[in-house]
Design a protein around this motif. Structure first.
Motif, mmCIF file in Angstrom:
data_model
loop_
_atom_site.group_PDB
_atom_site.id
_atom_site.type_symbol
_atom_site.label_atom_id
_atom_site.label_comp_id
_atom_site.label_asym_id
_atom_site.label_seq_id
_atom_site.Cartn_x
_atom_site.Cartn_y
_atom_site.Cartn_z
ATOM 1 N N ARG A 72 67.395 51.644 29.693
ATOM 2 C CA ARG A 72 66.300 51.482 30.632
ATOM 3 C C ARG A 72 65.346 52.665 30.535
ATOM 4 N N LEU A 73 64.057 52.359 30.625
ATOM 5 C CA LEU A 73 63.035 53.386 30.766
ATOM 6 C C LEU A 73 62.209 53.014 31.981
ATOM 7 N N ALA A 74 62.056 53.946 32.884
ATOM 8 C CA ALA A 74 61.200 53.764 34.056
ATOM 9 C C ALA A 74 60.195 54.907 34.094
ATOM 10 N N VAL A 75 59.121 54.686 34.835
ATOM 11 C CA VAL A 75 58.077 55.691 34.983
ATOM 12 C C VAL A 75 57.919 55.979 36.463
ATOM 13 N N ALA A 76 57.781 57.256 36.804
ATOM 14 C CA ALA A 76 57.645 57.645 38.209
ATOM 15 C C ALA A 76 56.497 58.622 38.384
ATOM 16 N N GLY A 77 55.884 58.580 39.564
ATOM 17 C CA GLY A 77 54.915 59.583 39.964
ATOM 18 C C GLY A 77 53.557 59.494 39.302
ATOM 19 N N LEU A 78 53.106 58.290 38.972
ATOM 20 C CA LEU A 78 51.794 58.160 38.344
ATOM 21 C C LEU A 78 50.695 58.597 39.307
ATOM 22 N N GLN A 79 49.851 59.501 38.844
ATOM 23 C CA GLN A 79 48.703 59.938 39.626
ATOM 24 C C GLN A 79 47.644 58.840 39.616
ATOM 25 N N PRO A 80 46.743 58.795 40.594
ATOM 26 C CA PRO A 80 45.801 57.682 40.720
ATOM 27 C C PRO A 80 45.035 57.333 39.439
ATOM 28 N N ALA A 81 44.492 58.308 38.749
ATOM 29 C CA ALA A 81 43.721 58.015 37.536
ATOM 30 C C ALA A 81 44.612 57.448 36.437
ATOM 31 N N VAL A 82 45.814 57.986 36.308
ATOM 32 C CA VAL A 82 46.758 57.514 35.299
ATOM 33 C C VAL A 82 47.285 56.137 35.701
ATOM 34 N N ARG A 83 47.554 55.932 36.983
ATOM 35 C CA ARG A 83 48.011 54.632 37.470
ATOM 36 C C ARG A 83 46.970 53.552 37.170
ATOM 37 N N GLU A 84 45.703 53.887 37.353
ATOM 38 C CA GLU A 84 44.640 52.919 37.093
ATOM 39 C C GLU A 84 44.651 52.478 35.626
ATOM 40 N N VAL A 85 44.782 53.425 34.710
ATOM 41 C CA VAL A 85 44.841 53.095 33.286
ATOM 42 C C VAL A 85 46.091 52.262 33.006
ATOM 43 N N PHE A 91 50.571 47.598 31.878
ATOM 44 C CA PHE A 91 51.861 48.230 31.627
ATOM 45 C C PHE A 91 52.769 48.204 32.847
ATOM 46 N N ASP A 92 52.205 48.050 34.030
ATOM 47 C CA ASP A 92 53.036 47.964 35.225
ATOM 48 C C ASP A 92 53.864 46.682 35.225
ATOM 49 N N ARG A 93 53.512 45.715 34.385
ATOM 50 C CA ARG A 93 54.292 44.487 34.249
ATOM 51 C C ARG A 93 55.332 44.594 33.134
ATOM 52 N N LEU A 94 55.225 45.634 32.320
ATOM 53 C CA LEU A 94 56.133 45.814 31.188
ATOM 54 C C LEU A 94 57.172 46.906 31.417
ATOM 55 N N ILE A 95 56.799 47.897 32.202
ATOM 56 C CA ILE A 95 57.672 49.049 32.440
ATOM 57 C C ILE A 95 57.813 49.234 33.950
#
Length: 108
Positions: A72-85, A91-95
């Protein structure tokens, strides 16, 4: 760029900082792939202020590798500008993404 690597609640945490772009992608890809081969990984992106398509590719390749290995790979703590990209690219549907590292390490 990858700042630190440590264990938390049974996960390998890859703590990134600054920019994840063409300049830092190759090193990050190699290190993240090695971590994914060892077990479940959370990419802590709290200190990342910019991500390019090359940075997104690093995360996608690591997620695919984790899936192939039954991990499993998860991502945490995306800052607003990075979250937008991240979200614009779908990618929020893939990871799996989480607001905090604590949430990511508590999820199954």
């Amino acid at each position: 760029m990858l700042k630190a690597r440590y264990l938390s609640a049974g996960y390998i945490v890859a703590q990134f900082e600054g920019r994840l772009d063409a300049t830092t992608a190759a090193g990050a890809e190699t290190e993240l792939a090695a971590m994914v081969a060892e077990g479940p990984v959370v990419a802590d992106m709290q200190q990342v202020r910019y991500i390019s398509s090359m940075g997104l590719r690093v995360l996608l390749k690591a997620a695919r590798l984790a899936k192939e290995k039954g991990g499993r790979l998860a991502v945490a703590g995306l800052q607003p500008a990075v979250r937008e990209v991240f979200e614009t690219a779908g990618f929020d549907r893939l990871i799996a993404t989480f607001a905090t590292l604590a949430e990511a390490t508590a999820a199954d």
